[in-house]
Scaffold this active site. Structure first.
Site, PDB file in Angstrom:
ATOM      1  N   HIS A 179      -4.723  -3.467   6.488  1.00 56.26           N
ATOM      2  CA  HIS A 179      -4.493  -3.674   5.043  1.00 56.26           C
ATOM      3  C   HIS A 179      -5.820  -4.119   4.421  1.00 56.26           C
ATOM      4  O   HIS A 179      -6.014  -5.270   4.072  1.00 56.26           O
ATOM      5  CB  HIS A 179      -3.400  -4.727   4.814  1.00 56.26           C
ATOM      6  CG  HIS A 179      -3.246  -5.109   3.370  1.00 56.26           C
ATOM      7  ND1 HIS A 179      -2.806  -4.243   2.403  1.00 56.26           N
ATOM      8  CD2 HIS A 179      -3.503  -6.266   2.722  1.00 56.26           C
ATOM      9  CE1 HIS A 179      -2.792  -4.851   1.232  1.00 56.26           C
ATOM     10  NE2 HIS A 179      -3.225  -6.083   1.389  1.00 56.26           N
TER      11      HIS A 179
ATOM     12  N   ASP B  67       0.842  -1.199   0.000  1.00 51.48           N
ATOM     13  CA  ASP B  67       0.000   0.000   0.000  1.00 51.48           C
ATOM     14  C   ASP B  67       0.882   1.256   0.000  1.00 51.48           C
ATOM     15  O   ASP B  67       0.595   2.240  -0.676  1.00 51.48           O
ATOM     16  CB  ASP B  67      -0.903   0.006   1.243  1.00 51.48           C
ATOM     17  CG  ASP B  67      -1.579  -1.343   1.438  1.00 51.48           C
ATOM     18  OD1 ASP B  67      -2.459  -1.679   0.645  1.00 51.48           O
ATOM     19  OD2 ASP B  67      -1.185  -2.081   2.362  1.00 51.48           O
TER      20      ASP B  67
END
Ligand code: LMR
Length: 296
Positions: A143, A115
């Site tokens: 996440h 990410d």
């Protein structure tokens, strides 16, 4: 059947002619795989398919990560460092850590570097600079699509080598771009890739794992920070104790430290709180599932 695929991977690894590859143990027995290891990259999990939410996977994965944690506990080096990639990664890491009480819990982590890299790439493209000119983006929380990609402290290095604030470099519509584009694109990128490939990210995930391990082994540079999901102390950024939450860290001598005292705008803190609430719910659900699985 899984061992056939493992055999394929073994063949490919041999064909890479990697100078540092001293040997391969191809096995589906965790206690054989984890014996005396220094690093565990826990990639295997029940995979998410198009349209599935990560929560759907929790029950199956609690079983998998309990078994892996127990095996690590039994046979890995006590200094082993663990990177959980399989989703839901944060809670899987917590389950593995809880199942491995003889290994310090700070040595468990979940991957949010993917990410982080997505945030770097998107910011660089928006500012029309190279990706290595951007630093100190960060990812907070889970996440999942509640994660909080944050540019508050991000910098970009101009052609004279000076660091400037990314927020200041954004045009008047910068805040709109962050809220309407930057955050949702990064947070939903995994699902976008699954929709396109009919499979989860692979190449970018492998690159992110390599980045995560390299920084944990060799340290981060200067005051630059990276994102990783690690155990929360309960003392920073409103994150309660005992969750595996993504935070900005610096790393030195193999020890990660959460970047202290960052100012967090209210809009970001609200989003962090929502992602943390999701992690708390996942933890509760995982603990319930854990209690249903008989100990071995
Ligand atoms: C990703 O971020 O690409 C993956 O974690 C998505 C997923 O759920 O497999």
């Amino acid at each position: 059947m899984a061992m056939e695929a493992v055999r394929g991977l073994e063949l490919e690894l041999e064909d890479c002619a990697l100078p540092l590859l001293a040997g391969i143990v191809a096995t589906d027995e965790p206690e054989e795989a984890f014996r005396d290891i220094d690093w565990a990259l826990l990639i295997g999990a029940m995979p998410r398919r198009e349209g599935m939410q990560r929560k759907d996977l929790l029950r199956a994965n609690v079983g998998i990560f309990k078994q892996q944690g127990q095996a690590l506990n039994k046979v890995a080096k006590k200094s082993v460092r663990v990177v959980v990639v399989g989703n839901p990664a944060n809670t899987n890491a917590l389950v593995a850590a809880h199942s491995a009480p003889s290994i310090p819990i700070e040595q468990f982590s979940a991957l949010t570097r993917l990410d982080h890299n997505r945030a770097l790439a998107l910011t660089a493209a928006h500012l029309k600079v190279r990706v290595d000119q951007v630093r100190n983006v960060c990812i907070w929380g889970n996440h999942s699509n509640t994660q909080v990609p944050d540019l508050t402290h991000a910098l970009w290095v101009n052609n004279s080598g000076q660091s400037e604030s990314v927020l200041q470099a954004l045009d008047q519509d910068g805040i709109q771009w962050i809220q309407n584009d930057f955050i949702p694109i990064v947070a939903n990128r995994g699902a976008e890739i699954i929709k396109a490939r009919k499979l989860s990210s692979a190449l970018s995930a492998a690159k992110a794992i390599a980045d995560h391990v390299r920084n944990w082994q060799f340290g981060t540079q200067g005051d630059q920070f990276v994102s990783m999901a690690v155990l929360s102390s309960g003392q920073q950024y409103g994150i309660p104790k005992g969750l595996m939450a993504s935070v900005p860290v610096t790393i030195s001598n193999g020890i990660w430290t959460v970047v202290p005292n960052l100012e967090i705008p209210e809009m970001i803190q609200k989003r962090i709180n929502a992602s943390i609430k999701e992690l708390e719910d996942e933890r509760e659900e995982a603990l319930q599932f854990l209690s249903l699985i008989p100990s071995q």
